[in-house]
Enzyme design. Sequence first.
Site, short mmCIF file in Angstrom:
data_model
loop_
_atom_site.label_atom_id
_atom_site.label_comp_id
_atom_site.label_asym_id
_atom_site.label_seq_id
_atom_site.Cartn_x
_atom_site.Cartn_y
_atom_site.Cartn_z
CB CYS A 1 -38.69 2.87 7.40
SG CYS A 1 -39.52 1.27 7.39
CB CYS B 1 -39.16 -2.01 10.42
SG CYS B 1 -39.19 -2.32 8.67
CB SER B 2 -35.07 0.24 10.34
OG SER B 2 -34.85 -1.13 10.09
CB CYS B 3 -37.28 0.10 4.68
SG CYS B 3 -38.19 -1.42 4.99
#
Lengths: 101, 222
Positions: free
Chosen positions: B126, B129-131
């Site tokens: 991602c 961000c951090s999906c």
Amino acid sequence: MGGLDAGPVVPEDQDFALWEKRVDALMVLTSAKGLFTVDGLRRCVEDMAPEDYENLGYYDRWVSSVNQNLIEAGSYSLEELARKMEQVARRGETYGDCTGS
Amino acid sequence: MPHDHEHNHIHDHSHGDQLSPSGHPYRKDQDAKLTYWQTMEIAMRELLIEKGVVTPQEITRTIEQMDRRSPADGAKVVARAWVDPGYRARLMADGTAAIAEMGFDPGALRLIAVENTDQIHNVVVCTLCSCYPRNLLGLPPDWYKQRAYRSRVVKTPRAVLREFGTELADNVQIRVHDSTADMRYLVVPARPKGTEKLDETDLAALITRDSMIGVTRLAPQK
């Protein structure tokens, strides 16, 4: 961020701190209650100045963004937040001291 | 599975230099000086509770659910796909429905399964961000959230995979999937050689978190 140069990936893991899990839980709960969306969360993270983005920790960015979204949703006001943060900070020195519960 | 967190984090205290039950050092956050952002978390939480938006019980329950989720859930889905061609077809066609069929809560997110073969290797990132398919794999590892991985895997995936010990032949095509706010990817690793006689439960035990993110491939079994 995609495509920028950066150093090697450090494949290490961590346990999450309690306060980080709480931020995560608050994000999950308040977004499930319809107060904001994942897009809202990302908007506030992406609106950060690049130097803030670099300097803040991962959950620092999240708490900042969730807070911004909740204020926009009218869950509480900036003044209420400021008053509460002062109160919290007066309780002691560490997270353990100040977290109350 | 090394990152299968069974213990209760809610009563986590700092234990100096000791290791936690999962083998990681305890973090100092509880006993270090309160930071500005921690102050904000406490204030936000207390305001939300005072105003009746959330209850302390809901927060505790959400953290417990989070702690219970682990890559073992994703491994069960992959093992089922390996042994059951009908399930595999449903998973590839509609990942969200297929994991719900096994009793996993897909949440509001669309889950897309991508399959590794001899010719194609999939890896997930991602960049924004951090999906992460957290409902199926638990919370993302630290490196998944870090700048080094997010910025480089889209540009030099072979080099990044090498840092994870994954050497791919030049003729293997690499597909990097960038997650979005509402699309999450699960890599279905290739079933390793030497596992023909194993049953679904034993297969699931072989499947690691990193292989389902796509940074590693599963080693052949003897």
